[in-house]
Write an enzyme that holds these catalytic residues in place. Structure first.
Site, short mmCIF file in Angstrom:
data_model
loop_
_atom_site.label_atom_id
_atom_site.label_comp_id
_atom_site.label_asym_id
_atom_site.label_seq_id
_atom_site.Cartn_x
_atom_site.Cartn_y
_atom_site.Cartn_z
N SER A 59 -5.46 -5.45 -6.19
CA SER A 59 -4.49 -5.21 -6.77
C SER A 59 -3.40 -5.82 -5.65
O SER A 59 -1.86 -5.25 -5.48
CB SER A 59 -4.01 -4.02 -7.51
OG SER A 59 -4.80 -2.27 -7.18
N HIS A 104 0.06 1.80 -4.59
CA HIS A 104 0.89 1.03 -4.50
C HIS A 104 1.60 0.64 -3.89
O HIS A 104 3.06 0.77 -3.61
CB HIS A 104 1.03 -0.15 -5.58
CG HIS A 104 -0.80 -0.29 -5.99
ND1 HIS A 104 -1.34 0.38 -7.40
CD2 HIS A 104 -1.90 -1.11 -6.62
CE1 HIS A 104 -2.25 0.05 -8.01
NE2 HIS A 104 -2.87 -1.07 -7.24
N ASP A 148 3.07 5.27 -8.25
CA ASP A 148 1.93 5.46 -8.53
C ASP A 148 1.36 6.28 -7.42
O ASP A 148 0.06 6.83 -6.86
CB ASP A 148 0.38 4.61 -9.29
CG ASP A 148 0.84 3.17 -8.05
OD1 ASP A 148 1.81 3.16 -7.22
OD2 ASP A 148 0.61 2.47 -7.79
#
Length: 212
Positions: free
Chosen positions: A31, A187, A184
């Site tokens: 990701s 990221h 979060d």
């Protein structure tokens, strides 16, 4: 004699003016490469491509960065899709930036397994004539000193064993910086990706410069 010298000069001028062939960089990872929750153009691959096109060191050389990040991928999953990713590309990449392992770590999976998978991927890319830059990751301290040592140590060990360049920490300058990450806490946001690109750019430039 003058005709021969003139022809030689013209030949040299043509060679000097010949355009350099376009180059391709493959951004292969999870990701962090995929641009998780980011809009088109904000992720690592497009921001790196823009930076390379503006690079003074590369002198305007055409460079395409192909994003091959899959959110949630572990090293096992990345290894499993490596061949079909390469098979689906129009041209073989000149350089791959290999970034995997964070999801192995977050799930507490074996560093030995991650090491074996990353080593196999590096060897597979090299066997296909692709130059490799390995991007390292760090482990969460709550996993214990032994796990942290083994996980973080796998990247320099694999890089050394295979003679490839190690970029020590893919999230350098971004990790644990609230203004550079998403809600979060893990990221990167667009500004964080910009920091990542700025920091890794000199290493990528050197790798592309070394390709003849």
């Amino acid at each position: 004699m003058m005709l021969m010298m003139g022809a030689l000069f013209m030949s040299q001028a043509v060679v000097a003016a010949a355009p350099q062939r376009p180059m391709t960089v493959l951004a292969f990872g999870d990701s962090l490469m995929a641009g998780y929750q980011l809009r088109p153009g904000e992720g690592f691959a497009p921001q790196l491509e823009k930076a390379l096109k503006e690079s003074r060191r590369l002198g305007g050389r055409a460079v395409t960065v192909v994003g091959a990040g899959v959110s949630g991928d572990t090293t096992t999953q990345g290894r499993a899709r490596l061949n079909w990713v390469l098979a689906g590309m129009k041209t073989k990449p000149d350089l791959v930036i290999l970034e995997l392992g964070a999801n192995d770590m977050l799930r507490g999976q074996s560093p030995a397994t991650a090491k074996a998978n990353i080593d196999a991927m590096v060897k597979a890319f090299k066997a296909k004539g692709v130059r490799v830059m390995l991007a390292g990751m760090r482990a969460s301290p709550n996993l214990g000193a032994t796990y942290v040592r083994d996980f973080e140590g796998l990247y320099p060990a694999v890089a050394k064993a295979n003679g490839v360049t190690l970029y020590p920490f893919f999230l350098d300058g971004v990790a644990a910086q609230p203004t550079l990450v998403l809600a979060d806490g893990m990221h990167p946001n667009p500004k964080g990706v910009s920091v990542m690109v700025k920091r890794i750019l000199p290493s990528v430039e050197r790798e592309l410069d070394a390709i003849k």
